[in-house]
Design an enzyme around this catalytic site. Structure first.
Site, mmCIF file in Angstrom:
data_model
loop_
_atom_site.group_PDB
_atom_site.id
_atom_site.type_symbol
_atom_site.label_atom_id
_atom_site.label_comp_id
_atom_site.label_asym_id
_atom_site.label_seq_id
_atom_site.Cartn_x
_atom_site.Cartn_y
_atom_site.Cartn_z
ATOM 1 N N SER A 155 2.970 -3.758 -4.216
ATOM 2 C CA SER A 155 2.529 -4.665 -3.253
ATOM 3 C C SER A 155 1.155 -4.258 -2.899
ATOM 4 O O SER A 155 0.705 -3.230 -3.153
ATOM 5 C CB SER A 155 3.267 -4.329 -1.727
ATOM 6 O OG SER A 155 2.552 -4.940 -0.565
ATOM 7 N N TYR A 168 7.779 0.174 4.414
ATOM 8 C CA TYR A 168 7.637 -0.502 3.347
ATOM 9 C C TYR A 168 6.296 -0.077 2.489
ATOM 10 O O TYR A 168 6.248 0.061 1.486
ATOM 11 C CB TYR A 168 7.298 -2.058 3.765
ATOM 12 C CG TYR A 168 6.845 -2.962 2.692
ATOM 13 C CD1 TYR A 168 7.927 -3.480 1.927
ATOM 14 C CD2 TYR A 168 5.807 -3.372 2.623
ATOM 15 C CE1 TYR A 168 7.547 -4.523 1.284
ATOM 16 C CE2 TYR A 168 5.435 -4.254 1.384
ATOM 17 C CZ TYR A 168 6.380 -4.945 0.618
ATOM 18 O OH TYR A 168 6.262 -5.781 -0.172
#
Length: 271
Positions: A155, A168
Site C-alpha cells: 500500500s 495496517y
C-alpha cells in the site's frame, strides 16, 4: 499487445472481489489460468461487508468467460496447511505455477487508542502472516517451474506513514520488507519478487465505513487530513488500474525487475 502471460498459471489471494478479482480477470484476459483463493467469510474485527462464497464463484465465472481456467480455493491465508493443500491441488489441476499475487488483506482504521488486540492481531495475521504463507505455499512450485514472478500487494501506507492506521501501516511496511528479503534469496531460482503500493482503491474496503473512521480521526486532529491527498487530481483509483501494474510485473516485460516497490499511488506518497 495480447497474450502477455499466455500459457502461465497464476495464484491470487483475496480474489473473491475487488482488487484480487480485477487481478484474476486481467491476467486471464492476457492468457493465464488462475487459482483464486479467498476466505469468503467474516472476520470479527472487520467493519465492512466481507466477501462471500458467491463472490468467489463470480470471480471464477468471470475468469472462465475469458476462455481461461480457474480453480477455486476457499481458505484462510492465515492457515498455511489449508492454503498449501488448496494451492497444491490447483497446481496439479492446471499443470504448474508461474505467478503468485499475495493480495489478501484487511484494513480497520481507528485512532491509536481505539485499536483493540483483535484488530491488531487480525491485521497482522492476514496482511503479514497471510502474505508469508502465500509465498511459502507458492514459491516451491515456481522453483520447480524454473522461475517466475511473486507480487506482494502492499500500500502507499507501506511507503509513507498514514494516520489512524497503526496496524495496517505496520503490516504494509512489513510486506515491503518481506518482498526485498524474499527477492534476495529466491533470485538464484530466477524468481523475481516485488511489492505494489497503491493509493486508495475503489473496493469494498474503502467504502463509507472507512471514510467515517477517517472523518472521526480528522475531527480530533485536523492537521493530519492532508496526508491522504493524491498529487494527481483523482480522489481514488480503480482495481483495474492496479491490475495493470500486476500484469506488468507478472509478464516478461519486467524480467529484470526485482526487489523493487512499484507505486500506482497517484503521487500520494510525495505529499
Amino acid at each position: 499487445m495480447a497474450g502477455r502471460v499466455a500459457g502461465k498459471v497464476a495464484l491470487i489471494t483475496g480474489a473473491a472481489r475487488g482488487q484480487g478479482r480485477a487481478d484474476a480477470v486481467r491476467l486471464a484476459q492476457e492468457g493465464a489460468d488462475v487459482i483464486v483463493v479467498d476466505i469468503a467469510a467474516t472476520l470479527p474485527s472487520v467493519t465492512y461487508a466481507s466477501p462471500t462464497p458467491a463472490d468467489l464463484d463470480e470471480t471464477v465465472s468471470l475468469v472462465e468467460k475469458t476462455g481461461r481456467r480457474a480453480v477455486r480455493v476457499q481458505a484462510d491465508v492465515r492457515d498455511l496447511a489449508a492454503l498449501r493443500a488448496g494451492v497444491d491441488a490447483g497446481v496439479a489441476e492446471l499443470g504448474g505455477l508461474d505467478i503468485v499475487v499475495a493480495n489478501a488483506g484487511i484494513c480497520v482504521p481507528a485512532p491509536w487508542d481505539d485499536v483493540t488486540e483483535e484488530i491488531f492481531d487480525d491485521t497482522i495475521g492476514v496482511n503479514v502472516r497471510g502474505v508469508w504463507n502465500t509465498v511459502m505455499a507458492g514459491a516451491p512450485h515456481l522453483i520447480q517451474r524454473g522461475g517466475g514472478s511473486i507480487i506482494l500487494i502492499s500500500s502507499a501506507a507501506g511507503m509513507k506513514v498514514q494516520p489512524f492506521l497503526v496496524p495496517y501501516t505496520t503490516s504494509k511496511w512489513a510486506v515491503r520488507g518481506m518482498a526485498k528479503a524474499f527477492a534476495t534469496e529466491l533470485a538464484r531460482h530466477d524468481i523475481r519478487v516485488n511489492s505494489v503500493h497503491p493509493t486508495g482503491v475503489n473496493t469494498g474496503m474503502t467504502g463509507e465505513g472507512l471514510q467515517a473512521a477517517f472523518a472521526k480521526g480528522f475531527e480530533r486532529d485536523p492537521k493530519l487530513a492532508g496526508m491522504l491527498t493524491n498529487l494527481l487530481p483523482v480522489a481514488i483509483t480503480e482495481p483495474e488500474d492496479v491490475a495493470d501494474m500486476v500484469l506488468f510485473l507478472a509478464s516478461d516485460e519486467s524480467k529484470y525487475v526485482t526487489a523493487h516497490e512499484l507505486a500506482p499511488d497517484a503521487g500520494v506518497t510525495e505529499f
